[in-house]
Design a protein around this motif. Structure first.
Motif, PDB file in Angstrom:
ATOM      1  N   UNK A  49      -5.329   5.661 -20.657  1.00  0.00           N
ATOM      2  CA  UNK A  49      -5.683   4.432 -21.375  1.00  0.00           C
ATOM      3  C   UNK A  49      -4.569   3.402 -21.316  1.00  0.00           C
ATOM      4  N   UNK A  50      -3.318   3.868 -21.467  1.00  0.00           N
ATOM      5  CA  UNK A  50      -2.183   2.957 -21.407  1.00  0.00           C
ATOM      6  C   UNK A  50      -2.069   2.322 -20.025  1.00  0.00           C
ATOM      7  N   UNK A  51      -2.224   3.120 -18.987  1.00  0.00           N
ATOM      8  CA  UNK A  51      -2.102   2.602 -17.626  1.00  0.00           C
ATOM      9  C   UNK A  51      -3.222   1.607 -17.319  1.00  0.00           C
ATOM     10  N   UNK A  52      -4.410   1.887 -17.815  1.00  0.00           N
ATOM     11  CA  UNK A  52      -5.515   0.947 -17.595  1.00  0.00           C
ATOM     12  C   UNK A  52      -5.290  -0.347 -18.364  1.00  0.00           C
ATOM     13  N   UNK A  70     -13.084   6.854 -14.669  1.00  0.00           N
ATOM     14  CA  UNK A  70     -14.187   6.277 -15.436  1.00  0.00           C
ATOM     15  C   UNK A  70     -13.903   6.205 -16.932  1.00  0.00           C
ATOM     16  N   UNK A  71     -12.760   6.699 -17.400  1.00  0.00           N
ATOM     17  CA  UNK A  71     -12.459   6.659 -18.833  1.00  0.00           C
ATOM     18  C   UNK A  71     -12.390   5.217 -19.331  1.00  0.00           C
ATOM     19  N   UNK A  72     -12.993   4.963 -20.482  1.00  0.00           N
ATOM     20  CA  UNK A  72     -12.911   3.646 -21.130  1.00  0.00           C
ATOM     21  C   UNK A  72     -11.511   3.477 -21.712  1.00  0.00           C
ATOM     22  N   UNK A  95      -9.388   2.879  -8.906  1.00  0.00           N
ATOM     23  CA  UNK A  95      -8.971   3.587  -7.697  1.00  0.00           C
ATOM     24  C   UNK A  95      -7.540   4.103  -7.813  1.00  0.00           C
ATOM     25  N   UNK A  96      -6.687   3.334  -8.507  1.00  0.00           N
ATOM     26  CA  UNK A  96      -5.290   3.757  -8.680  1.00  0.00           C
ATOM     27  C   UNK A  96      -5.219   5.045  -9.501  1.00  0.00           C
ATOM     28  N   UNK A  97      -6.003   5.077 -10.610  1.00  0.00           N
ATOM     29  CA  UNK A  97      -6.027   6.278 -11.460  1.00  0.00           C
ATOM     30  C   UNK A  97      -6.594   7.464 -10.682  1.00  0.00           C
ATOM     31  N   UNK A  98      -7.700   7.222  -9.944  1.00  0.00           N
ATOM     32  CA  UNK A  98      -8.339   8.307  -9.195  1.00  0.00           C
ATOM     33  C   UNK A  98      -7.400   8.861  -8.129  1.00  0.00           C
ATOM     34  N   UNK A  99      -6.722   7.948  -7.393  1.00  0.00           N
ATOM     35  CA  UNK A  99      -5.803   8.382  -6.347  1.00  0.00           C
ATOM     36  C   UNK A  99      -4.642   9.172  -6.925  1.00  0.00           C
ATOM     37  N   UNK A 115       0.834  -1.213   0.000  1.00  0.00           N
ATOM     38  CA  UNK A 115       0.000   0.000   0.000  1.00  0.00           C
ATOM     39  C   UNK A 115       0.866   1.259   0.000  1.00  0.00           C
ATOM     40  N   UNK A 116       1.869   1.240   0.890  1.00  0.00           N
ATOM     41  CA  UNK A 116       2.755   2.400   0.959  1.00  0.00           C
ATOM     42  C   UNK A 116       3.543   2.564  -0.336  1.00  0.00           C
ATOM     43  N   UNK A 117       3.937   1.405  -0.928  1.00  0.00           N
ATOM     44  CA  UNK A 117       4.686   1.450  -2.185  1.00  0.00           C
ATOM     45  C   UNK A 117       3.848   2.075  -3.298  1.00  0.00           C
ATOM     46  N   UNK A 118       2.554   1.732  -3.333  1.00  0.00           N
ATOM     47  CA  UNK A 118       1.650   2.300  -4.337  1.00  0.00           C
ATOM     48  C   UNK A 118       1.470   3.791  -4.108  1.00  0.00           C
TER      49      UNK A 118
END
Length: 414
Positions: free
Chosen positions: A323-326, A404-406, A333-337, A1-4
């Motif tokens: 898009x690449x990361x997804x 929420x991006x596709x 949650x990762x993108x939002x954070x 968690x801390x690493x993320x």
């Protein structure tokens, strides 16, 4: 968690460095509002500290009787003007001191003889801006003034009308810059006074120096500066705080008797307690704090709009990156954070910059008006809370939009 979490911070810092100019402008938008908030609260804190320290130095168990109190001579709301009050003459003040008796209390008489005196020492002289006060041997104690050098007036000085004087601390920077003043002789209006004491520094209040004053025995002041309608001030120090109210009541009855007021007539003099002064200062400061709070609300609203707009543009520009990361497995949650942390970093940078500039402005303003600089830790904490709230209000929508991006549509984005 801390690493993320650490990875999200690294990505956010990289994005901030990539769009450096836009980030700087955004930080400045937030900083301007925070600067105004911290600057105002810094000056308010300095004002409160100055006034409360001045009044507290008198002690919480003192009160003064003067021609007027804090009530205005003209009532609000268009009511008719209050009748002018007669001055407190020397016979009345003297009669009060003779008649007033209360356990453990000291009564002092004083008046401002002139505010435009010229003081001479040997071949040197001051500008005609020195205040001369006629006082008795209880004045320094009742006013909370402390000696830096020498001694206070004694009963012998006052009763025998000795030509002695006590100087404010600024004379140590002027006439007596190169020589000790105690025992030296100064001249005021041709009269020669022996310096017996120098007061500790009091500073300035609203640009008026409290240290450019000369104190001389009251009877000598009356003989040198005789003017019609001179108003005298009566100062009383009760021996104990719990006796203050009873002491004030006794003083009012005594003064009404001296003024020959009937039971149905209102007081034609003012009584001001030192604790009332402090309470009035605190009440005024509440309005100033309220104004600062209103500024903080405007700051939150304006800065939130600006920061949200910047972050929405950032999400749009980085659609392909999202898009690449997804596609590589990043969760919503990762993108939002990631975007939320980026917003928080920008908000806190704006809070830090605004706080520093606000403190500097508060320091400069406090110095110019003669107040001691006080670091308002509460204002600094509130500034960071405001910037945090700005970041939360601004970052939620862009972070949710990015999450929420596709991924397929995002990879097509050019």
């Amino acid at each position: 968690m801390f690493k993320l979490f650490r990875e999200n911070i690294r990505v956010a810092m990289g994005s901030i460095r990539t769009q450096l100019l836009r980030t700087i402008l955004t930080v400045l938008i937030i900083a301007i509002g925070i600067m105004a908030l911290v600057g105002i609260l810094t000056v308010v804190a300095a004002l409160e500290n100055k006034l409360t320290s001045n009044f507290a130095s008198m002690g919480a168990n003192t009160f003064t009787i003067n021609q007027y109190d804090f009530s205005s001579r003209r009532h609000g709301g268009g009511e008719e003007e209050e009748k002018p009050r007669p001055t407190i003459t020397y016979p009345q003040a003297r009669a009060f001191k003779d008649k007033y008796s209360f356990p453990f209390s000291n009564c002092s008489l004083s008046f401002t003889a002139t505010a435009t005196a010229e003081v001479r020492f040997e071949s040197e002289k001051t500008d005609p801006e020195i205040s001369v006060l006629g006082v008795d041997n209880y004045f320094m104690t009742n006013s909370g003034l402390e000696m830096q050098l020498g001694r206070d007036f004694t009963v012998f000085d006052i009763d025998n009308n000795n030509y002695s004087c006590i100087l404010g601390s600024d004379f140590m920077k002027g006439l007596f810059k190169s020589t000790p003043p105690i025992g030296k002789t100064i001249s005021i209006r041709g009269a020669r006074f022996k310096v017996v004491g120098v007061l500790k520094e009091r500073g300035s209040t609203f640009g008026n120096s409290q240290d450019l004053r000369v104190f001389i025995p009251i009877q000598i002041a009356r003989s040198l500066f005789s003017q019609p309608d001179t108003n005298y001030k009566i100062s009383v120090m009760a021996g104990r705080n719990e006796l203050l109210s009873a002491s004030v009541d006794k003083a009012i009855l005594t003064m009404r008797e001296i003024r020959k007021l009937s039971p149905v007539e209102e007081n034609n003099f003012g009584v001001v307690r030192s604790d009332d002064l402090i309470n009035k200062v605190m009440n005024i400061s509440k309005y100033l704090d309220g104004a600062a709070f209103l500024i903080s609300i405007i700051t939150i609203f304006g800065s939130s709009i600006a920061l949200m707009n910047i972050m929405i543009v950032s999400v749009t520009e980085r659609t392909r990156e999202i898009g690449v990361r997804k596609a590589l497995g990043a969760k919503k949650t990762t993108i939002a954070v990631q975007f939320f942390i980026e917003t928080l970093l920008i908000g806190q940078m704006g809070g830090a910059v605004g706080s520093i500039i606000g403190l500097l402005i508060g320091y400069v303003v406090s110095s110019l008006i003669g107040f001691d600089f006080v670091i308002p830790w509460g204002a600094i904490a509130w500034a960071f809370i405001v910037s945090f709230l700005v970041a939360i209000a601004s970052g939620l929508y862009p972070a949710i939009k990015a999450a929420k991006l596709d991924p397929i549509e995002a990879l097509r984005y050019e």
